[in-house]
Enzyme design. Structure first.
Site, PDB file in Angstrom:
ATOM      1  N   HIS A  51       0.842  -1.197   0.000  1.00  0.00           N
ATOM      2  CA  HIS A  51       0.000   0.000   0.000  1.00  0.00           C
ATOM      3  C   HIS A  51       0.879   1.248   0.000  1.00  0.00           C
ATOM      4  CE1 HIS A  51      -3.856  -1.985   1.818  1.00  0.00           C
ATOM      5  NE2 HIS A  51      -3.281  -2.746   0.907  1.00  0.00           N
ATOM      6  N   GLU A  53       0.896   4.007   1.792  1.00  0.00           N
ATOM      7  CA  GLU A  53       1.410   4.471   3.087  1.00  0.00           C
ATOM      8  C   GLU A  53       2.571   3.607   3.568  1.00  0.00           C
ATOM      9  OE1 GLU A  53      -3.115   5.225   3.216  1.00  0.00           O
ATOM     10  OE2 GLU A  53      -1.746   3.734   2.372  1.00  0.00           O
ATOM     11  N   CYS A  81      -6.074   2.327   5.691  1.00  0.00           N
ATOM     12  CA  CYS A  81      -6.708   1.077   6.091  1.00  0.00           C
ATOM     13  C   CYS A  81      -6.125   0.654   7.441  1.00  0.00           C
ATOM     14  CB  CYS A  81      -6.468   0.015   5.028  1.00  0.00           C
ATOM     15  SG  CYS A  81      -4.780  -0.659   5.013  1.00  0.00           S
ATOM     16  N   CYS A  84      -2.323  -0.021   7.286  1.00  0.00           N
ATOM     17  CA  CYS A  84      -1.525   1.198   7.135  1.00  0.00           C
ATOM     18  C   CYS A  84      -1.567   2.042   8.397  1.00  0.00           C
ATOM     19  CB  CYS A  84      -2.008   1.994   5.932  1.00  0.00           C
ATOM     20  SG  CYS A  84      -1.671   1.140   4.363  1.00  0.00           S
TER      21      CYS A  84
END
Length: 158
Positions: A51, A53, A81, A84
């Site tokens: 992801h 991040e 999420c 993250c």
């Protein structure tokens, strides 16, 4: 428009245009300067943890040569999420600027509600059907390992 959020959005768009992953971008900033930027790379790398991040935090830690990013902020095109958010906590980042929220991304197929529900039920101590199933084994051996760590004289906490 906030220039760091604009860069996070540009990163997200770049990832989308190249089919690297979903519409997510992130920028880590320290003292008003960009330390790292990244976009979602789940499809490009076949890595479900890739992801924006997470990647931006990894790069910022490498650039700054430390895991404590408490003097940094993160700008992300969407609300982090749970994975993250946990990484942000571990990195000790204290300020998160985000654009769209979890309900906005759920509407286009990125629904994290099952993870949020699991965490909330776990905290409340409620019975739940775990996905995946969590099975506790070899606890004594693992506790021995924790004891070894606890007694280690040259350990570095993080």
């Amino acid at each position: 428009m906030n220039r760091f959020m604009e860069i996070a959005i540009d990163e997200a768009r770049k990832g989308m245009e190249h089919n690297h992953g979903g519409p997510f971008g992130a920028v880590v900033v320290k003292d008003g300067k960009i330390v790292s930027r990244a976009h979602n790379n789940v499809l490009r790398t076949n890595d479900p943890t890739s992801h924006a991040e997470i990647l931006a935090i990894r790069e910022a830690s490498a650039v700054l040569e430390r895991f404590d990013l408490s003097d940094c902020q993160i700008y992300t095109s969407s609300q982090p999420c749970p994975m993250c958010l946990a990484a942000i906590y571990w990195a000790r980042i204290r300020t998160v600027y985000y654009g769209s929220d979890k309900d906005d991304v759920a509407a286009i197929g990125f629904d994290d509600s099952q993870i949020y529900n699991y965490i909330c039920n776990y905290v409340r101590g409620e019975e739940q059907e775990a996905e995946p199933e969590l099975i506790n084994i070899e606890k004594e051996k693992c506790l021995e390992l924790l004891g070894e760590w606890d007694e280690k004289t040259d350990k570095q906490m993080y």
